[in-house]
Structures are given as C-alpha cells and as structure tokens.
Design an enzyme around this catalytic site. Structure first.
Site, short mmCIF file in Angstrom:
data_model
loop_
_atom_site.label_atom_id
_atom_site.label_comp_id
_atom_site.label_asym_id
_atom_site.label_seq_id
_atom_site.Cartn_x
_atom_site.Cartn_y
_atom_site.Cartn_z
N LYS A 389 -6.36 -4.71 -35.40
CA LYS A 389 -7.66 -4.05 -35.32
C LYS A 389 -7.56 -2.66 -35.95
CE LYS A 389 -7.30 -4.68 -30.99
NZ LYS A 389 -7.45 -4.76 -29.52
N THR A 421 -16.22 4.22 -26.78
CA THR A 421 -15.54 2.98 -27.21
C THR A 421 -14.57 2.47 -26.15
OG1 THR A 421 -13.78 4.28 -28.22
CG2 THR A 421 -15.67 3.68 -29.64
N GLY A 423 -12.92 0.16 -23.83
CA GLY A 423 -12.98 -1.27 -23.60
C GLY A 423 -13.32 -2.10 -24.82
N THR A 424 -13.33 -1.47 -26.00
CA THR A 424 -13.66 -2.25 -27.20
C THR A 424 -12.63 -3.35 -27.44
OG1 THR A 424 -12.52 -0.52 -28.44
CG2 THR A 424 -14.93 -0.49 -28.48
N GLY A 425 -11.38 -3.07 -27.19
CA GLY A 425 -10.36 -4.09 -27.43
C GLY A 425 -10.47 -5.25 -26.47
N CYS A 426 -10.70 -4.90 -25.19
CA CYS A 426 -10.87 -5.95 -24.17
C CYS A 426 -12.05 -6.84 -24.53
CB CYS A 426 -11.13 -5.32 -22.82
SG CYS A 426 -9.88 -4.12 -22.33
N1 ATP Z 1 -16.85 2.91 -33.86
C1 ATP Z 1 -16.71 1.61 -34.08
N2 ATP Z 1 -17.65 0.93 -34.79
C2 ATP Z 1 -17.54 -0.40 -34.99
N3 ATP Z 1 -16.52 -1.15 -34.52
C3 ATP Z 1 -15.57 -0.52 -33.81
C4 ATP Z 1 -15.60 0.87 -33.55
N4 ATP Z 1 -14.49 1.18 -32.81
C5 ATP Z 1 -13.80 0.04 -32.64
N5 ATP Z 1 -14.43 -0.98 -33.25
C6 ATP Z 1 -14.03 -2.38 -33.27
O1 ATP Z 1 -13.80 -2.75 -31.93
C7 ATP Z 1 -12.74 -3.69 -31.85
C8 ATP Z 1 -11.63 -3.15 -30.94
O2 ATP Z 1 -10.82 -2.30 -31.71
P1 ATP Z 1 -10.02 -1.10 -31.04
O3 ATP Z 1 -9.08 -0.59 -32.07
O4 ATP Z 1 -10.97 -0.21 -30.37
O5 ATP Z 1 -9.17 -1.87 -29.94
P2 ATP Z 1 -8.39 -1.18 -28.76
O6 ATP Z 1 -7.83 0.13 -29.18
O7 ATP Z 1 -7.44 -2.22 -28.30
O8 ATP Z 1 -9.55 -0.94 -27.72
P3 ATP Z 1 -9.26 -0.55 -26.19
O9 ATP Z 1 -9.32 0.92 -26.15
O10 ATP Z 1 -10.36 -1.21 -25.44
O11 ATP Z 1 -7.93 -1.10 -25.87
C9 ATP Z 1 -12.25 -3.90 -33.28
O12 ATP Z 1 -12.91 -5.00 -33.86
C10 ATP Z 1 -12.71 -2.63 -33.98
O13 ATP Z 1 -12.89 -2.84 -35.37
C1 HMH Z 2 -7.56 -2.53 -16.69
C2 HMH Z 2 -7.56 -2.19 -18.15
N1 HMH Z 2 -7.19 -3.12 -19.04
C3 HMH Z 2 -7.18 -2.82 -20.35
C4 HMH Z 2 -7.52 -1.56 -20.77
C5 HMH Z 2 -7.49 -1.22 -22.24
O1 HMH Z 2 -8.58 -0.57 -22.62
C6 HMH Z 2 -7.93 -0.62 -19.81
N2 HMH Z 2 -8.31 0.64 -20.19
N3 HMH Z 2 -7.94 -0.95 -18.51
MG MG Z 3 -6.75 -2.41 -26.58
#
Ligand code: ATP
Ligand code: HMH
Ligand code: MG
Length: 485
Positions: A389, A421, A423-426
């Site tokens: 990502k 943002t 929880g975007t990854g979750c």
């Molecule tokens: N500002 C943004 N606009 C559009 N898409 C975004 C933005 N920020 C993140 N994304 C998308 O959201 C998804 C999650 O990516 P991200 O890198 O945030 O994951 P993460 O770091 O694991 O998130 P988390 O903090 O929840 O663990 C990806 O598809 C990324 O391209």
């Molecule tokens: C419980 C939990 N799982 C995953 C993440 C990753 O964003 C978080 N912040 N909290």
């Molecule tokens: Mg993540």
C-alpha cells in the site's frame, strides 16, 4: 414443490414466442444446466393450444432437473397440468381466487410496483413478489422504469422474497447490490432465438455467477484486535463487511485502549481463548474469507495458524499490522518471525503498508520501483500475493498488487485530502476479504476495496482530536456502482 428463497436466484423466463418446439426445450435445458434456478413459461404471443403442449414438455424438463416450473398468468392451465405454480400480474386473476384453485402447495408469485401492492400480496398469501422494471426494458413496452430506491423499499417492506425484473443484464446487475432482492428474473439476458445452446449456457453461467454473488449470504471472519474507539481493528472490519453485505464475525486477539490520539493499554487474550473463539465460529458458521489484523505475540499467531490449517480456511488476507497510525507497536518484535513462517504460507494475500513491507522484504522503500522490488521479494519468500500500500509515505493512494512475476498491477486511487486516516489499512484488508468471500478474484476484490475506501475517506468525517476514523457507512456499496464485475 415448496419454494425456497434460493430457488429465485436465477429466474429464467421464456421469450414471448421464439424459439419454439425442440429449440425452446434445448434452450431451457441449457439455461438450467447453466444455473437457472427456476423457469417461467411466458408465451404471450402463442396460441393457447400450443402453449399447453409446450408447458407439458418444459415441465417435464424442469421435473428432471428438480427446478420449479411456473406458468405466467394462466391459472387454469397451471391447474390442469399441475405446474408448480403461477405468476400473476395486478390485472390477472385475483390472488385469493388463484389460491383457491391451485391450493396451498402451489407457488404463487405476484407482480407489485408499490409497497402497498406488495404488502397486500403478502397478506393474501403470495409466495414471492416480482418487482420492476429495474432497468429500461424493451420486453414490456408499457412498463415504466422503477427507481432502485423504490425497488429496495419494496424488498424491505415484506418478509417474502422479491425478485427484480426488467432489462436486467450481466452488465447492470451489480447496480442492484445491497438492495435486498432474492434474485433476478431475466428473459433476454438468457434466451435468444438465434443463440446456440452453448451461448445460452454461457450467458446463464455469467448471470448466475453474478446473481449468487449478489444475493447469497456470505460470511467473513476477522481475527484482529479491538480498537475501543471504533476506527480500526475488528470494529472497522465488521463495519466494512456490513457495508459489503457480508455477514461479519470476529475472533478478538487483543483489547486495546485506543483513540485517535494513540494506544494507552493493551490486553491480549490467551491462546486457549483464541482457540475457543475459532472453534466456536468454524464449527457453526464457516467463514468464506478470513482477514487477520493485529496479532500481538507468537503464541497467538501459532494457535491461529494451526486452527486455520485445521479448518482448511480459504481466502485468507493477512494485514501484517505492526505499528498503529498513532505510532504504537502492535506486535512483539519476536512474533514477526512466527508471523512470516507460520501464517504467510497460508495467506491468499498479504497487505503491508510501506514500513511493514520494509520489514518483510528487509529493504528500504522510497519510491514506486522500491515497492515493486519489495513486493517481488515478499512474493518469492512467502509465496503469496502481495498488495504493497502506497500509504502515508510514498503516494498515499497508489497500491501495487503483485500476484506473480509476470502479473502485477498498480491500483491508483485519487489522493483524498483528509488527515483522518485512522484504520485505512484495516478497512482496506477487510474490504478485500469481503469481496473474496463474495467470489471476486483478487484484482477485482482489490479494485472494489479501493473504490470503497475512497468513498469512506471522501465522506470527510472528522471526529476525535487526532487522525480520525473513516465513515464506513458512506461506502455502503449500493450507493456507488462498481466499475468492475
Ligand atoms: N489520503 C488518502 N487518499 C486515498 N487513499 C488513501 C489515503 N490514505 C490511504 N489511502 C489508501 O488506504 C489504503 C490503506 O493504506 P495505508 O497505507 O493507510 O494502510 P495502513 O498504514 O496499514 O493503515 P492503518 O493505519 O489503518 O494501518 C490504501 O489503499 C491506501 O492507498
Ligand atoms: C486494534 C488495532 N488493529 C489494527 C490497527 C492498525 O491501524 C489499530 N490501530 N488498532
Ligand atoms: Mg495497517
């Protein structure tokens, strides 16, 4: 034959006159073999004497394949040949009269274009409702197109199943996702007098695959931590699954006292308790897809991997959560080796962000080429597809899906200027799991998940004093036609 909801998934209705004779029978058989779950003989432009002969032949075929056979309008004929049921319109014989002729065991479907008509039909004992036209149709010139909101309100107004009808094709069916229908009634999407038997079979297979994806209750399981503030973890996962009309379940690995500012405390469940949660779920409601999130220690990872093997779990999306957006570490250093050695070999897809990909590939990532190199290393090491990502450090929205050395795709997402943002990854990984559960392939599941996360970020919800969560409800999938099938 007793009607069940699943009989209505692929409702094939014969064309008004062509084809006839053996061609009709061959096309009906091809449709049934292709996945039609119920057949209706609707021959508006054929002399009654011929309809009876056709009805007996088509009925015999349906009996052979154990598919319900319905006759359109003609209650007397249905009674005479003991068809499984009839479908009557608002201008046909009243339902109560039809029921008195056909008896309680007959299937009686009724066309309803309003909530009032649907409610009346239900009260009078209809077994299902047909409602539409949900798309422009040339089959019934006089019929007006129904808004999908009205259609959904009819689906939600009565406890009996509602079938969508009118202008339905393989290309527009997904626009009804989430509207509550039990199935799709189709004529031209399946039958055509000039089609070959193989073409009828193939067309039916195509619409049946999509129909099942849209109406079947699919289940998914998240094995992750709880984020009490609701923005990440199982809370984000369950909201995401619901938004995809997937029945979500959760086995909790850790409780985190967390909000948009950070993580203040973590309490891990014991491996035995994790095992008990997974046994409880898999022995009762087997999930069609799994998403793993925060897995804090190697003991938990070991028992999770053991149980996923034991239950032969499929569609496993591993989100290798290491550091929360707020900076808190969510996995023990010595657990990463267990994660990569016992869980990644089971994964369908692993979805690292940039720092996680650096850890898994043991290289630094500062540009798109580095992302490709890291994805290749992860793939070659752990033999699973990889979605690196772009996230917060490279380009925020361009993700790289690496399925094999000759099969990788950049998924570009528009950068949404939203600092919230959390929880975007979750959310992305559980959206991918939900789509895999619904039967989408990996690229389609990723594209749909990207579409979804764009909607949840574009809602610009702004709560909490730190990097806030997304609006998971904003992405309710019927509000946005999906770009891909
Ligand atoms: N500002 C943004 N606009 C559009 N898409 C975004 C933005 N920020 C993140 N994304 C998308 O959201 C998804 C999650 O990516 P991200 O890198 O945030 O994951 P993460 O770091 O694991 O998130 P988390 O903090 O929840 O663990 C990806 O598809 C990324 O391209
Ligand atoms: C419980 C939990 N799982 C995953 C993440 C990753 O964003 C978080 N912040 N909290
Ligand atoms: Mg993540």
């Amino acid at each position: 034959m007793k009607l069940t909801r699943s009989h209505l998934t692929v409702y094939a209705i014969t064309p008004p006159h062509e084809p006839t004779g053996s061609a009709l029978l061959n096309q009906v058989e091809a449709a049934i073999r292709g996945g039609a779950t119920i057949i209706q003989l609707r021959r508006k432009e054929i002399p009654l004497s011929q309809v009876k002969e056709e009805a007996l032949q088509v009925q015999a075929l349906c009996r052979q394949y154990k598919v319900p056979f319905i006759i359109d309008d003609n209650v007397a004929l249905a009674k005479e040949i003991q068809a499984d049921g009839v479908h009557i319109g608002q201008d046909d014989m009243p339902l109560r009269e039809a029921r008195s002729i056909l008896g309680d065991n007959a299937i009686i479907g009724v066309t309803a274009k309003t909530i009032a008509q649907a409610e009346l039909a239900y009260e009078e004992g209809a077994d299902y409702i047909g409602s539409g036209a949900v798309f422009a149709t040339d089959t019934k010139k006089d019929t007006t197109r129904m808004s999908h909101d009205i259609f959904e309100s009819i689906c939600r107004a009565v406890p009996i199943p509602v079938v969508a009808i009118g202008g339905i094709t393989k290309d527009n069916m997904s626009l009804l996702d989430g509207r509550g229908m039990a199935g799709f009634a189709m004529i031209g999407a399946i039958f055509n007098s000039s089609s070959t038997i193989d073409e009828i079979y193939t067309k039916t297979r195509q619409v049946a695959t999509i129909a099942h994806r849209l109406v079947d209750t699919v289940t998914a399981l998240t094995i992750a931590g709880s984020d009490c503030s609701g923005g990440a973890g199982i809370q984000a996962d369950l909201k995401t699954m619901l938004a995809h009309h997937v029945y979500g379940m959760s086995a909790i690995t850790s409780l985190t006292a967390q909000n948009t500012m950070g993580v203040s405390a973590i309490s891990n469940v014991t491996p035995d308790f994790m095992a008990a949660q997974l046994d409880a779920i898999f022995t009762d409601i087997p999930p069609k897809a799994i998403k793993t999130g925060m897995l804090s220690n190697k003991e938990l990872i070991t028992v999770i991997a053991e149980k996923l093997r034991h239950y032969k779990a499929t569609n496993i999306v591993v989100d290798p959560v290491m550091i929360a957006t707020s900076g808190a570490r969510l996995i023990d250093e010595d657990a990463i080796e267990t994660l990569v050695n016992t869980l990644l070999p089971l994964a369908t897809l692993v979805t690292p962000n940039i720092p996680e990909a650096e850890t898994l590939s043991r290289m630094s990532i500062t540009c798109g080429d580095d992302m490709l190199q890291a994805a290749s290393t992860i793939y070659n090491t752990y033999h699973c597809a990889v979605l690196v990502k772009g996230g917060h450090r490279i380009n925020d929205a361009n993700d790289l899906l690496y399925i094999s050395p000759n099969d990788y795709t950049w998924f570009t997402g528009k950068r949404i200027k939203n600092n919230n943002t959390h929880g975007t990854g979750c959310t992305l990984s559980s959206a991918i799991a939900a789509n895999l559960a619904k039967g989408y392939d990996i690229p389609s599941a990723v594209q749909r998940a990207k579409d979804y996360i764009s909607l949840t970020l574009s809602a610009m919800m702004d709560i909490g004093h730190g990097s806030g969560p997304m609006d998971h409800g904003a992405g309710l999938i019927h509000t946005q036609p999906y770009t891909n099938q």
